[in-house]
Design an enzyme around this catalytic site. Structure first.
Site, mmCIF file in Angstrom:
data_model
loop_
_atom_site.group_PDB
_atom_site.id
_atom_site.type_symbol
_atom_site.label_atom_id
_atom_site.label_comp_id
_atom_site.label_asym_id
_atom_site.label_seq_id
_atom_site.Cartn_x
_atom_site.Cartn_y
_atom_site.Cartn_z
ATOM 1 N N GLU A 159 -6.822 4.754 7.916
ATOM 2 C CA GLU A 159 -6.636 6.179 7.598
ATOM 3 C C GLU A 159 -7.885 6.742 6.930
ATOM 4 O O GLU A 159 -8.248 7.900 7.141
ATOM 5 C CB GLU A 159 -5.380 6.349 6.723
ATOM 6 C CG GLU A 159 -4.118 6.122 7.547
ATOM 7 C CD GLU A 159 -2.923 5.597 6.773
ATOM 8 O OE1 GLU A 159 -2.909 5.659 5.535
ATOM 9 O OE2 GLU A 159 -1.988 5.094 7.435
ATOM 10 N N GLU B 211 -5.231 -4.759 10.715
ATOM 11 C CA GLU B 211 -4.238 -3.696 10.862
ATOM 12 C C GLU B 211 -4.501 -2.949 12.172
ATOM 13 O O GLU B 211 -5.316 -2.017 12.197
ATOM 14 C CB GLU B 211 -4.329 -2.712 9.686
ATOM 15 C CG GLU B 211 -3.985 -3.324 8.340
ATOM 16 C CD GLU B 211 -3.360 -2.304 7.401
ATOM 17 O OE1 GLU B 211 -2.320 -2.627 6.819
ATOM 18 O OE2 GLU B 211 -3.881 -1.190 7.268
ATOM 19 N N GLY C 143 2.738 2.462 10.732
ATOM 20 C CA GLY C 143 3.685 3.551 10.549
ATOM 21 C C GLY C 143 4.387 3.977 11.821
ATOM 22 O O GLY C 143 5.026 5.020 11.874
ATOM 23 N N HIS D 105 -9.488 1.189 5.013
ATOM 24 C CA HIS D 105 -8.208 1.389 5.698
ATOM 25 C C HIS D 105 -8.421 2.343 6.888
ATOM 26 O O HIS D 105 -9.239 3.255 6.806
ATOM 27 C CB HIS D 105 -7.180 1.971 4.722
ATOM 28 C CG HIS D 105 -5.790 1.953 5.280
ATOM 29 N ND1 HIS D 105 -5.350 2.906 6.177
ATOM 30 C CD2 HIS D 105 -4.771 1.084 5.108
ATOM 31 C CE1 HIS D 105 -4.093 2.618 6.512
ATOM 32 N NE2 HIS D 105 -3.723 1.518 5.891
ATOM 33 N N ASN E 178 0.883 -1.166 0.000
ATOM 34 C CA ASN E 178 0.000 0.000 0.000
ATOM 35 C C ASN E 178 0.920 1.215 0.000
ATOM 36 O O ASN E 178 1.481 1.566 1.031
ATOM 37 C CB ASN E 178 -0.902 -0.021 1.241
ATOM 38 C CG ASN E 178 -1.701 1.266 1.390
ATOM 39 O OD1 ASN E 178 -1.710 2.108 0.489
ATOM 40 N ND2 ASN E 178 -2.368 1.417 2.525
ATOM 41 N N SER F 53 3.673 -2.003 10.317
ATOM 42 C CA SER F 53 5.124 -2.053 10.523
ATOM 43 C C SER F 53 5.734 -3.413 10.173
ATOM 44 O O SER F 53 6.668 -3.859 10.838
ATOM 45 C CB SER F 53 5.492 -1.632 11.950
ATOM 46 O OG SER F 53 5.069 -0.293 12.200
ATOM 47 N N LYS G 278 0.169 4.180 -0.194
ATOM 48 C CA LYS G 278 -0.434 5.394 0.383
ATOM 49 C C LYS G 278 -0.171 6.561 -0.568
ATOM 50 O O LYS G 278 -0.108 6.343 -1.771
ATOM 51 C CB LYS G 278 0.063 5.636 1.809
ATOM 52 C CG LYS G 278 -0.100 4.369 2.655
ATOM 53 C CD LYS G 278 0.083 4.567 4.130
ATOM 54 C CE LYS G 278 -0.131 3.232 4.838
ATOM 55 N NZ LYS G 278 -0.031 3.345 6.291
HETATM 56 P P1 13P Z 1 3.151 0.438 7.625
HETATM 57 O O1 13P Z 1 3.632 -0.865 7.044
HETATM 58 O O2 13P Z 1 3.872 1.631 7.078
HETATM 59 O O3 13P Z 1 3.078 0.389 9.110
HETATM 60 O O4 13P Z 1 1.624 0.627 7.102
HETATM 61 C C1 13P Z 1 0.736 -0.416 7.241
HETATM 62 C C2 13P Z 1 -0.472 -0.076 6.479
HETATM 63 O O5 13P Z 1 -1.233 0.801 6.823
HETATM 64 C C3 13P Z 1 -0.723 -0.832 5.243
HETATM 65 O O6 13P Z 1 -2.008 -0.590 4.758
#
Ligand code: 13P
Length: 251
Positions: free
Chosen positions: A97, A167, A173, A95, A9, A212, A11
């Site tokens: 976010e 997640e 992150g 997601h 992803n 992560s 982002k």
């Molecule tokens: P990270 O791997 O950067 O922690 O992000 C995970 C994520 O949100 C994948 O959709």
């Protein structure tokens, strides 16, 4: 036996020049991978580029969001059929976010899930608790609520055509990965909850872990019985990291 899926992803990262190098590298390096599947979910403007670089390779591509509406006066939105036009196999839905920053409710997420299914896309449905919810011992209740909203309109028939991603918001992150045991416990909870409705579908369902994941911790996470690969944020922007994570999903 479930095949693991490792999906990147990106982002809101990337540009045409860097993407060309990264996607080309992934296409070539992942060509020999067996017994696992891989995909990259890019920002909308780069879907055509992903399609042109990855078409015919083992690496699938997808989007990170879609509209719950099929078409109409929804300025700025992108429909499932538009994603199909660019050869997407996957689309991330719900997601954390999107839920936290863009106000997507469980109901909106469920409607997006249905829109993806209706168009023949595979939704990667994200569920997971925040840190305060975990500390309040509410992780399972939150995840059950998120799943129930989708089950209510999609049923197990819809779930059968999807991928799930656990997640934990506190691990995204932050560099704080859920321990393999913590993640496994939630994955088992999700699978058991769904198995109560249809054991066969629950047993075949791919449930990814996200938060992560790195080359250094992927193998241990993926060795857990209910963890079927990962949804990878930051590490999917670094070719060597992502390739190593894919390798860890092979064994
Ligand atoms: P990270 O791997 O950067 O922690 O992000 C995970 C994520 O949100 C994948 O959709």
């Amino acid at each position: 036996m479930r095949q693991k899926l490792v999906a990147g992803n990106w982002k809101m990262h990337g540009n045409l020049i860097e993407n060309q190098v990264l996607l080309g590298n992934l296409r070539d390096s992942l060509a020999g991978m067996q017994n696992m599947a891989s995909a990259i979910c890019v920002p909308f403007p780069y879907l055509a580029q992903a399609q042109s670089v990855l078409a015919g390779s083992v690496v699938a591509w997808g989007a990170q969001n879609l509209s719950e509406h099929a078409k109409g006066a929804y300025t700025g939105e992108v429909s499932a059929s538009m994603l199909q036009d660019f050869g997407c196999r996957y689309v991330i839905v719900g997601h954390s976010e999107r839920r936290a920053l863009f106000g997507e409710t469980d109901e909106v997420v469920a409607a997006k899930f249905m829109a993806a299914i209706a168009a023949g896309l595979i939704p990667i449905l994200c569920v997971g608790e925040t840190l305060s919810e975990r500390e309040a011992d509410a992780a399972e209740a939150v995840i059950a609520r998120q799943l129930d909203a989708v089950l209510k309109i999609a049923g197990m028939a819809g779930i059968a055509r999807s991928v799930l991603a656990y997640e934990p918001v506190w691990a995204i992150g932050t560099g704080k990965t859920a321990s393999p045991e913590q993640a496994q416990a939630v994955h088992a909870f999700i699978r058991q909850k769904l198995a109560a409705q249809d054991a066969d579908i629950a047993n075949r369902l791919v449930i990814q872990y996200g938060g992560s994941v790195k080359a250094a911790n992927a193998a241990e996470l993926f060795s857990q019985p209910d963890i079927d690969g990962g949804l990878i944020g930051g590490a999917s922007l670094v070719a060597d990291e992502f390739i190593a994570i894919c390798k860890a999903a092979q064994s």
